[in-house]
Design a protein around this motif. Structure first.
Motif, PDB file in Angstrom:
ATOM      1  N   GLY A 112       0.807  -1.200   0.000  1.00  0.00           N
ATOM      2  CA  GLY A 112       0.000   0.000   0.000  1.00  0.00           C
ATOM      3  C   GLY A 112       0.846   1.258   0.000  1.00  0.00           C
ATOM      4  O   GLY A 112       1.967   1.280   0.483  1.00  0.00           O
ATOM      5  N   ALA A 113       0.248   2.342  -0.549  1.00  0.00           N
ATOM      6  CA  ALA A 113       1.002   3.575  -0.730  1.00  0.00           C
ATOM      7  C   ALA A 113       1.303   4.283   0.573  1.00  0.00           C
ATOM      8  O   ALA A 113       2.195   5.126   0.619  1.00  0.00           O
ATOM      9  CB  ALA A 113       0.220   4.505  -1.665  1.00  0.00           C
ATOM     10  N   GLU A 129       9.030   9.566   1.426  1.00  0.00           N
ATOM     11  CA  GLU A 129       7.805   9.695   0.630  1.00  0.00           C
ATOM     12  C   GLU A 129       8.137   9.910  -0.853  1.00  0.00           C
ATOM     13  O   GLU A 129       7.436   9.394  -1.735  1.00  0.00           O
ATOM     14  CB  GLU A 129       6.962  10.844   1.168  1.00  0.00           C
ATOM     15  N   GLN A 130       9.221  10.657  -1.125  1.00  0.00           N
ATOM     16  CA  GLN A 130       9.611  10.859  -2.521  1.00  0.00           C
ATOM     17  C   GLN A 130      10.044   9.535  -3.159  1.00  0.00           C
ATOM     18  O   GLN A 130       9.731   9.265  -4.325  1.00  0.00           O
ATOM     19  CB  GLN A 130      10.745  11.881  -2.602  1.00  0.00           C
ATOM     20  N   ARG A 131      10.771   8.708  -2.404  1.00  0.00           N
ATOM     21  CA  ARG A 131      11.163   7.411  -2.943  1.00  0.00           C
ATOM     22  C   ARG A 131       9.941   6.526  -3.189  1.00  0.00           C
ATOM     23  O   ARG A 131       9.909   5.750  -4.148  1.00  0.00           O
ATOM     24  CB  ARG A 131      12.145   6.712  -2.003  1.00  0.00           C
ATOM     25  N   ALA A 132       8.935   6.642  -2.315  1.00  0.00           N
ATOM     26  CA  ALA A 132       7.708   5.869  -2.517  1.00  0.00           C
ATOM     27  C   ALA A 132       6.997   6.300  -3.800  1.00  0.00           C
ATOM     28  O   ALA A 132       6.437   5.475  -4.528  1.00  0.00           O
ATOM     29  CB  ALA A 132       6.786   6.040  -1.313  1.00  0.00           C
ATOM     30  N   GLU A 133       7.042   7.589  -4.114  1.00  0.00           N
ATOM     31  CA  GLU A 133       6.448   8.070  -5.366  1.00  0.00           C
ATOM     32  C   GLU A 133       7.208   7.526  -6.568  1.00  0.00           C
ATOM     33  O   GLU A 133       6.615   7.154  -7.587  1.00  0.00           O
ATOM     34  CB  GLU A 133       6.451   9.600  -5.379  1.00  0.00           C
ATOM     35  N   LEU A 134       8.538   7.465  -6.459  1.00  0.00           N
ATOM     36  CA  LEU A 134       9.331   6.873  -7.536  1.00  0.00           C
ATOM     37  C   LEU A 134       8.984   5.399  -7.717  1.00  0.00           C
ATOM     38  O   LEU A 134       8.933   4.888  -8.841  1.00  0.00           O
ATOM     39  CB  LEU A 134      10.828   7.022  -7.234  1.00  0.00           C
ATOM     40  N   ALA A 135       8.784   4.708  -6.588  1.00  0.00           N
ATOM     41  CA  ALA A 135       8.471   3.280  -6.668  1.00  0.00           C
ATOM     42  C   ALA A 135       7.155   3.048  -7.393  1.00  0.00           C
ATOM     43  O   ALA A 135       6.978   2.021  -8.053  1.00  0.00           O
ATOM     44  CB  ALA A 135       8.416   2.682  -5.266  1.00  0.00           C
ATOM     45  N   SER A 136       6.221   3.991  -7.289  1.00  0.00           N
ATOM     46  CA  SER A 136       4.945   3.825  -7.985  1.00  0.00           C
ATOM     47  C   SER A 136       5.118   3.844  -9.495  1.00  0.00           C
ATOM     48  O   SER A 136       4.288   3.304 -10.228  1.00  0.00           O
ATOM     49  CB  SER A 136       3.970   4.933  -7.565  1.00  0.00           C
TER      50      SER A 136
END
Length: 850
Positions: free
Chosen positions: A191-192, A346-353
């Motif tokens: 999950g995000a 959080e920025q890395r999580a956006e990249l992972a998406s």
């Protein structure tokens, strides 16, 4: 291998890799050589990347905020190659029982012996999964940002860990597997809003939180983050007993499957040629060599002594983060807190998406507007500058991103660097033609890059109450005499640029440095002579004749390119002529021990200084140090040992070949080191006895002014003289394939060199003229008036919010900007007595010569 997530997802589309900050450069330049050859990759030309604390464009790993400390003078570094017999990664961990001093077989009953801190999959199973019920506790390193902040998540981890230990757990596993390898291989299924807590933050916090239980608990970190030697060093330094880097193993296995691993004789390796177990063994061997070198820098021989010792300085983390996660670590300038670190996650999580990893421009310059993704064609990692007029055109590599529909989540901008291709082209034009407009463009671009990347970019220069006309300011011909070139040894660069630099500096009354590689005796009697002769551990070419033909004799205790490590010249660069100068064998590689690893104290250094003074009674005695915490105290000891000159280098500069861990993660900015040394010398009334020099990454006149106002009197330029002679920053020096004939011994490539001494002379005078304009605006007519005047500097955090970057407000530069005169009023703040040399009238040699 069931614990290693080798699924069918390609490396370039692996969301877990993106979530934990992996980049194409890290996979290709770092991980691939480690798993193929069992050693770290070599790099060169220093580190001009933006400091992590100042990076607002790309998310950074917490490890990037740490710099490794190293021994200088007060205790010696260890040679991890020749003295390997005294070094060990073996550790005894866990709940030992009995009398450890008793010579009995059961003295350590209940504990575990680990031969290596990196666990293989089989060892992880043995240590964690085959324990009796209740002996293993697991703590998830994930937090839900809807319910808690990063800080609250770390505090919860500490409470959970304590409860597990009180419940009987003796092996405690901190694991981010829930995010790095979710059940069933469902990448991103967590999950995000579920984000990873940095393993090193959790490890440091738990280690201190459980201090009363630490001798009874094995702290194992099962993490997707760790893949570089520095990552493992930081984890172990903050208390981890063992690390299981499951995602690094998985990434390497995927690269092998995709045919992306090769060696010197084969374009790609198959799984039969490189079995997975050998792949893991090679990776562990590379990390082993790297860890031993990191420990050896500080003179530590066993991992048992290094573990939990926190031998790092933090650059750019707030006191709140230090107190919770890295208690008692040195952090002199404050910086980002939990909110900023959570933003990086959080920025890395956006990249992972976007399910794509990219070339981030960490090791080689990339255009800021776009970074090629893993699916794009892979260009040459170097980005050479456009050539100035009159030279073969070499255009910078450019990347275009026109198909937005193919990349709904375009990668973030590349990392910023202080060397920009267009600036290199402009300074080369200026140096060859004297074009003031080209130099002004170079200054504008370079200062903008410095403002974005370096600490001194946060320092503004005040205008004086009264400016003075430019014609009243000290002439440039006097200012350039304060300039030196960096220690670049003959062998690392070719004969032609080495001699061109010496000719240039001699012609203007400045000084060139021959480096530790010796110098051909034919040069001692003409304008090719280097005024500064260096003495290091290798003693290559150091003879009585060599010492007698010097204006300065410089003892290299450390060097900015690889602090605490010795020089390394590959065998392919050791030609017959270089072997003759260095008193060595052609074709045999030359690896020096760590500089002066036989210096155990200030008294030992004083003895060496005295010996050199006897060898050349009229030479100035210099000692080269590198900026780190406590360098001011070391500088005071060096002054008491009767040195006349102290050089404070930064960890950012350097042209020599070194392992990437040493290049990127050791040494601090000279801004901190010069300020510390100047203040400490003034406090002890020793400043008058020594000339203080700043060195490392100097490019423009503004850099010189910053260093002077912080307390420096002389200034070293290392990479820039090579740039004006034609260097285009290909960063291939260690390979001997320099396309412009500078860092190579290949006769064909050397023939391409077209630099002239006049190019260096023109550049030095352009810098000096720029310095004069700053002096005029501040109201100084003599350079001496500017030395140590930190009151003419201000932190940009003082500016209104509309005139500064938001990140500036996080830093406290007060320690750098404290006037030395306020610490001990009434004592000299410059080198008025530095020309004094110890008397040799009682020495028998001198009496016989007389």
């Amino acid at each position: 291998w069931r614990l290693v997530p080798v699924d069918e997802v390609p490396v370039g589309r692996d969301r877990a890799l993106a979530l934990f900050g992996y980049t194409e450069e890290q996979l290709e330049l770092l991980l691939a050589p480690m798993v193929v050859s069992g050693g770290e990759a070599l790099g060169s030309m220093g580190n001009d990347q933006q400091y992590a604390a100042l990076d607002e464009r790309r998310p950074r790993m917490v490890y990037d905020f740490f710099k490794q400390l190293f021994a200088q003078v007060t205790n010696p570094a260890i040679d991890p190659i020749r003295e390997n017999v005294v070094m060990s990664l073996r550790c005894y961990v866990g709940p030992a029982r009995g009398d450890l001093l008793a010579m009995k077989g059961d003295a350590c009953r209940g504990g575990y012996r680990l031969e290596h801190p990196l666990l293989t999959p089989a060892q992880f199973v043995e240590l964690v999964e085959r324990q009796p019920e209740g002996r293993v506790g697991r703590v998830s390193l994930a937090f839900d940002r809807r319910r808690e902040t990063l800080r609250e998540g770390i505090e919860r981890v500490c409470r959970t860990a304590e409860a597990q230990v009180q419940g009987g757990a003796r092996v405690l596993v901190l694991s981010d597997r829930e995010l790095g390898a979710p059940p069933g291989g469902r990448q991103g299924a967590a999950g995000a809003d579920l984000l990873p807590i940095s393993a090193v933050m959790a490890c440091g916090a738990v280690h201190h939180h459980l201090l009363q239980y630490r001798s009874e608990v094995v702290l194992v970190v099962e993490t997707a983050e760790a893949r570089e030697v520095h990552h493992f060093a930081v984890l172990l330094g903050f208390g981890a007993d063992a690390v299981f880097p499951y995602l690094a193993y998985a990434a390497a296995a995927k690269m092998l499957r995709e045919g992306r691993l090769c060696d010197a004789s084969r374009d790609h390796l198959s799984e039969e040629q490189l079995p997975r177990d050998l792949l893991v063994a090679n990776f562990r061997a590379a990390v082993s060599k790297g860890l031993l070198k990191v420990m050896a820098k500080m003179g530590i021989s066993t991992l048992q002594s290094y573990k939990g010792a926190q031998i790092f300085e933090v650059i750019g983390l707030s006191g709140d983060v230090i107190r919770l996660c890295f208690r008692n670590s040195v952090s002199r300038i404050e910086g980002g807190g939990f909110r900023e670190l959570q933003r990086h996650i959080e920025q890395r999580a956006e990249l992972a998406s976007a399910a794509s990893i990219s070339h981030a421009g960490e090791y080689h310059w990339r255009p800021l507007s776009y970074v090629a993704s893993a699916d794009a064609p892979r260009p040459d990692p170097a980005a050479p500058a456009a050539a100035p007029a009159g030279r073969p055109k070499t255009t910078a590599v450019e990347f275009e991103h026109s198909k937005e529909e193919a990349h709904p989540h375009p990668p973030p901008p590349a990392h910023e660097h202080t060397f920009v291709p267009s600036a290199i082209a402009n300074v080369q034009v200026a140096a060859r033609s004297g074009d003031a407009d080209a130099y002004a463009k170079f200054v504008e671009e370079t200062n903008a890059a410095t403002d974005a990347c370096l600490l001194r970019g946060m320092l503004g220069i005040r205008a004086g109450r009264r400016s003075v006309p430019l014609h009243r300011v000290e002439p440039a011909s006097d200012i350039v005499k304060r300039f030196c070139t960096g220690a670049m040894s003959y062998g690392s660069i070719a004969k032609e640029p080495h001699e061109a630099i010496a000719k240039a500096m001699n012609s203007i009354g400045a000084k060139s440095n021959c480096g530790e590689g010796g110098e051909d005796a034919e040069r001692f009697v003409d304008d090719r002579r280097s005024a500064i002769k260096q003495v290091a551990s290798g003693r290559f070419g150091v003879t009585s004749h060599y010492l007698a033909c010097a204006d300065d004799l410089q003892i290299k205790i450390s060097q900015g390119a690889k602090c605490g490590e010795g020089g390394e010249l590959p065998g392919r660069k050791v030609t017959e002529q270089i072997a003759r100068v260095r008193r060595s064998t052609p074709g045999v590689g030359l690896i020096s021990p760590p500089p002066h690893h036989d210096i155990y104290s200030i008294e030992d250094l004083a003895e060496l200084l005295y010996d050199l003074h006897n060898a050349n009674p009229v030479a100035r005695l210099s000692v080269k140090l590198v900026s780190e915490t406590g360098v001011g105290v070391v500088a005071a000891g060096v002054a008491k040992a009767h040195a006349n000159h102290i050089l404070i280098a930064s960890g950012d500069g350097g042209t020599g070949a070194a392992r990437w861990t040493g290049i990127k993660y050791t040494g601090l900015p000279w801004e901190l080191g010069v300020a510390d040394a100047h203040q400490t010398l003034v406090i002890n009334n020793l400043r008058r006895k020594v000339v203080l020099q700043a060195d490392g990454g100097m490019k423009t006149g503004r850099d010189v002014v910053h260093a002077a106002l912080l307390g420096a009197e002389e200034f070293g330029f290392g990479t820039m003289p090579l740039v004006v002679l034609g260097c285009i920053m290909m960063r291939k020096c260690h390979l001997g394939t320099c396309p412009v004939g500078i860092a190579t011994q290949d006769p064909v490539l050397r023939a391409k060199f077209d630099g002239q001494p006049e190019h260096v002379v023109n550049y030095m005078f352009l810098v000096a003229e720029e310095v004069r304009t700053y002096m005029a605006s501040m109201g100084f007519t003599k350079f001496e008036q500017m030395i140590g005047r930190v009151d003419m500097l201000y932190s940009k955090a003082e500016l209104p919010a509309t005139q500064r970057r938001a990140i500036h407000s996080l830093f406290d530069l007060g320690s750098m900007l404290t006037p030395a005169t306020s610490l001990r009023p009434g004592v000299p703040v410059s080198s008025c007595d530095a020309a004094e040399l110890p008397s040799l009238h009682a020495v028998l040699d001198q009496q016989l010569l007389a």
